[in-house]
Design an enzyme around this catalytic site. Sequence first.
Site, short mmCIF file in Angstrom:
data_model
loop_
_atom_site.label_atom_id
_atom_site.label_comp_id
_atom_site.label_asym_id
_atom_site.label_seq_id
_atom_site.Cartn_x
_atom_site.Cartn_y
_atom_site.Cartn_z
NE ARG A 75 -2.89 0.60 3.38
CZ ARG A 75 -2.39 1.23 4.45
NH1 ARG A 75 -2.05 2.49 4.40
NH2 ARG A 75 -2.26 0.58 5.58
CE1 TYR A 79 -15.03 11.51 -16.75
CE2 TYR A 79 -14.55 11.62 -14.41
CZ TYR A 79 -14.96 10.90 -15.51
OH TYR A 79 -15.31 9.59 -15.37
CG ASP A 109 -8.31 15.44 -16.23
OD1 ASP A 109 -7.66 14.77 -17.04
OD2 ASP A 109 -9.39 15.07 -15.73
CE LYS A 165 -11.50 7.29 -19.04
NZ LYS A 165 -11.80 8.62 -18.52
C1 LIG Z 1 -12.22 9.14 -17.25
C2 LIG Z 1 -11.80 10.46 -16.82
C3 LIG Z 1 -11.52 10.76 -15.48
C4 LIG Z 1 -11.74 9.77 -14.36
O1 LIG Z 1 -10.90 8.67 -14.48
P1 LIG Z 1 -11.27 7.18 -13.97
O2 LIG Z 1 -10.06 6.40 -14.35
O3 LIG Z 1 -12.52 6.77 -14.67
O4 LIG Z 1 -11.46 7.27 -12.49
C5 LIG Z 1 -11.07 12.03 -15.16
N1 LIG Z 1 -10.91 12.96 -16.11
C6 LIG Z 1 -11.18 12.73 -17.41
C7 LIG Z 1 -10.98 13.82 -18.41
C8 LIG Z 1 -11.63 11.47 -17.81
O5 LIG Z 1 -11.90 11.26 -19.10
#
Ligand SMILES: *Cc1c(COP(=O)(O)O)cnc(C)c1O
Length: 385
Positions: free
Chosen positions: A53, A106, A178, A203
Amino acid sequence: MKLPTRLVQRAKAPLANVDSLTLPIYETTTFVFDSAKQVCDYNEGRGRYLYSRYENPTVVAVEQTLAALEGAEAAILLSSGQAATSTALLALVSAGDEVVCSAAIYGGTLHLLTEIFARLGVVVRFARVEAFREPEKLLTDRTRLVWFESPINPTLRCIDIAAVARACRTRNVLSVIDNTFASPVNQQPLALGVNLVMHSATKYLNGHTDVTAGVLAGDSALIGQIEKARRRVGGIIDPQPAYALGRGLKTLAVRVERQNATAMAVAEWLSRDRRVAAVYHPGLPSHPDHEIAKRQMRGFGGMVCVDVGGGYDRAARFFDRLQLFQRAASLGGVESLCSLPVLTSQWGHTDEELREAGVTRSMARLSIGLEDPDDLIADLDQALT
Ligand SMILES: *Cc1c(COP(=O)(O)O)cnc(C)c1O
């Protein structure tokens, strides 16, 4: 009955002097010490591992790759993008602090701030994309952190990253981006001055639609502070998905370059088609933020948003007719996907909220994968008929 003592103990000898070409998966929750002295050394910050962890060799190896990709001193991996966002915020903001967040953001980030951080006494203020053109005016004496995205889902609006970073540094405010939609191949925000980069590694970074993970990258002091919070909150990734992510990263640049090229071809084809009302892609000169994107992106990304016009019913018909594009949420994988923002990220939004996000009921969001561009265009063509 004599219990199988030797079977439950590890076999050390066969593992000595092994030099695997690929990254080994250290699927262990804990690590063995030779002596009390070694445990003391660990506690005083000198090497080795204690507990997964806290840190794990497979995870650390992939973190180092991610740091190199973002041009960061350090990076940490978490079990999802949301775990990355929540851990970063828990580490960096306190009750009474103000967080300024882009209103077009998001959905998970939006709800985390409004449902959880607001309840903990954090003051959350949302600002329109247009307001980010004068970022110094967004900041007050209470502002601790600015959170934004670029390009933004689903309209792919872009924010001038260097301008936001500069305004924040002047006022001693932390800037966090992000960077999920761009990927580090197309955009390097740390070089533009932001303090912290967050990714949903679910992604593009993994790219194969089979790992949920999150990343934070920045300078060692800031990442060290967040890493302490990761221990407490417990959101570290497991070694197995970390390994899979590391494997996906090997093809990141090749995938993203191909996705950039195909998305551009799809966007150009759609923009010439009279059956659609509007096409949004940062690489199109018609995009409202094309100039910003040209300045700060090396490629325009694999996302395309198309407004087919004719309201929700026409969008739903187009969506239902697709044969090659899969009808699914998420993005950034090798498979081309289509989603309707009003059914996913903007589900349940009022007309006013949709207007704020620049979203219409007849929009479809395309995540371009690695299929042949002609096949993808043929699918869009038949679905629009
Ligand atoms: C999918 C996504 C997230 C969240 O990520 P998870 O891996 O689903 O928790 C945050 N920001 C953007 C732009 C995303 O496309």
